[in-house]
Design a protein around this motif. Structure first.
Motif, mmCIF file in Angstrom:
data_model
loop_
_atom_site.group_PDB
_atom_site.id
_atom_site.type_symbol
_atom_site.label_atom_id
_atom_site.label_comp_id
_atom_site.label_asym_id
_atom_site.label_seq_id
_atom_site.Cartn_x
_atom_site.Cartn_y
_atom_site.Cartn_z
ATOM 1 N N SER A 133 -60.955 47.012 -86.071
ATOM 2 C CA SER A 133 -60.795 48.362 -86.516
ATOM 3 C C SER A 133 -62.827 48.659 -86.047
ATOM 4 O O SER A 133 -62.149 50.165 -85.336
ATOM 5 C CB SER A 133 -60.832 48.524 -88.630
ATOM 6 O OG SER A 133 -59.472 48.729 -88.357
ATOM 7 N N ILE A 134 -63.164 48.284 -86.093
ATOM 8 C CA ILE A 134 -64.687 48.654 -85.826
ATOM 9 C C ILE A 134 -64.930 49.145 -84.353
ATOM 10 O O ILE A 134 -65.726 49.414 -84.435
ATOM 11 C CB ILE A 134 -65.774 47.988 -86.709
ATOM 12 C CG1 ILE A 134 -66.382 46.777 -85.889
ATOM 13 C CG2 ILE A 134 -66.147 47.769 -88.374
ATOM 14 C CD1 ILE A 134 -67.463 45.624 -86.924
ATOM 15 N N VAL A 135 -64.157 47.664 -83.726
ATOM 16 C CA VAL A 135 -64.721 47.780 -82.488
ATOM 17 C C VAL A 135 -63.915 49.024 -82.039
ATOM 18 O O VAL A 135 -63.956 49.814 -81.195
ATOM 19 C CB VAL A 135 -63.810 46.720 -81.825
ATOM 20 C CG1 VAL A 135 -62.665 46.631 -80.786
ATOM 21 C CG2 VAL A 135 -64.635 45.720 -81.297
ATOM 22 N N ARG A 136 -62.638 49.398 -82.095
ATOM 23 C CA ARG A 136 -62.144 50.961 -81.834
ATOM 24 C C ARG A 136 -62.405 51.473 -82.327
ATOM 25 O O ARG A 136 -62.469 52.802 -81.133
ATOM 26 C CB ARG A 136 -60.339 50.964 -82.529
ATOM 27 C CG ARG A 136 -59.129 49.673 -81.811
ATOM 28 C CD ARG A 136 -57.981 49.740 -82.499
ATOM 29 N NE ARG A 136 -57.443 48.289 -82.131
ATOM 30 C CZ ARG A 136 -56.728 48.146 -83.959
ATOM 31 N NH1 ARG A 136 -56.663 48.091 -84.956
ATOM 32 N NH2 ARG A 136 -56.091 46.852 -82.523
ATOM 33 N N LYS A 137 -62.533 51.341 -84.111
ATOM 34 C CA LYS A 137 -63.538 53.048 -83.843
ATOM 35 C C LYS A 137 -64.956 53.011 -83.030
ATOM 36 O O LYS A 137 -65.867 54.658 -82.634
ATOM 37 C CB LYS A 137 -64.587 52.856 -85.238
ATOM 38 C CG LYS A 137 -64.710 54.184 -85.675
ATOM 39 C CD LYS A 137 -64.061 55.559 -86.348
ATOM 40 C CE LYS A 137 -64.549 56.510 -87.135
ATOM 41 N NZ LYS A 137 -63.284 57.926 -87.064
ATOM 42 N N ALA A 138 -65.932 52.053 -82.659
ATOM 43 C CA ALA A 138 -66.876 52.347 -81.513
ATOM 44 C C ALA A 138 -66.460 52.998 -79.993
ATOM 45 O O ALA A 138 -67.324 52.551 -78.800
ATOM 46 C CB ALA A 138 -67.298 51.123 -81.505
#
Length: 157
Positions: A133-138
């Protein structure tokens, strides 16, 4: 049958730009409480974890339920080697090789997830859901090692 599941985490290496250049910050998540999850539940739920569950926000642990592992608790280490994630045999995927500093975006996404207090489940949502999720959000590429990682397909933010 032997099942092997993996714990995903993100290493952000800021080679250039501002800040602590050269540090490999580690973004991980763990359950806020040591519960007693069912092994069978983890095995049977892994195949459906990415599509059939909803993330429960604002979770407050039920102390009478030993299987309740609490909520997803992000942990950020300033350096990979002191993060507790160092292990022989770790599989890595470089998702973007650039001098751009993605740390602020990863920190913001991690904070968003932490504030939601999403109920932790071994089959998802879990640490794998957090990492992806944090990878996608970034806005980084959505890749992971070719391993079984239950919950990796769940988007938390």
């Amino acid at each position: 049958m032997v099942y092997t599941y993996y714990h995903l985490f993100v290493i952000a290496w800021n080679r250039g730009g501002s800040g602590a250049s050269g540090l490999k910050m580690t973004f991980s998540a763990f359950p806020s409480h040591d519960g007693n999850p069912s092994v069978w539940g983890a095995i049977s739920g892994a195949s459906t974890s990415d599509s059939s569950k909803q993330a429960e926000e604002g979770h407050k642990r039920d102390p009478s339920n030993d299987a309740d592992m609490g909520y997803i608790k992000p942990e950020i280490a300033p350096d990979y080697y002191t993060s507790g994630e160092v292990a022989l045999g770790n599989k890595f995927v470089t998702i973007r090789d650039t001098n751009a500093n993605y740390v602020p975006k990863l920190l913001a996404a991690s904070s968003q997830i932490g504030m939601k207090r999403i109920k932790y489940d071994p089959t998802g949502p879990n640490s794998n859901s957090y990492a992806m999720s944090i990878v996608r959000k970034a806005k980084l590429p959505d890749r992971k090692p070719a391993v079984t990682a239950p919950g990796a397909g769940m988007q938390l933010i």
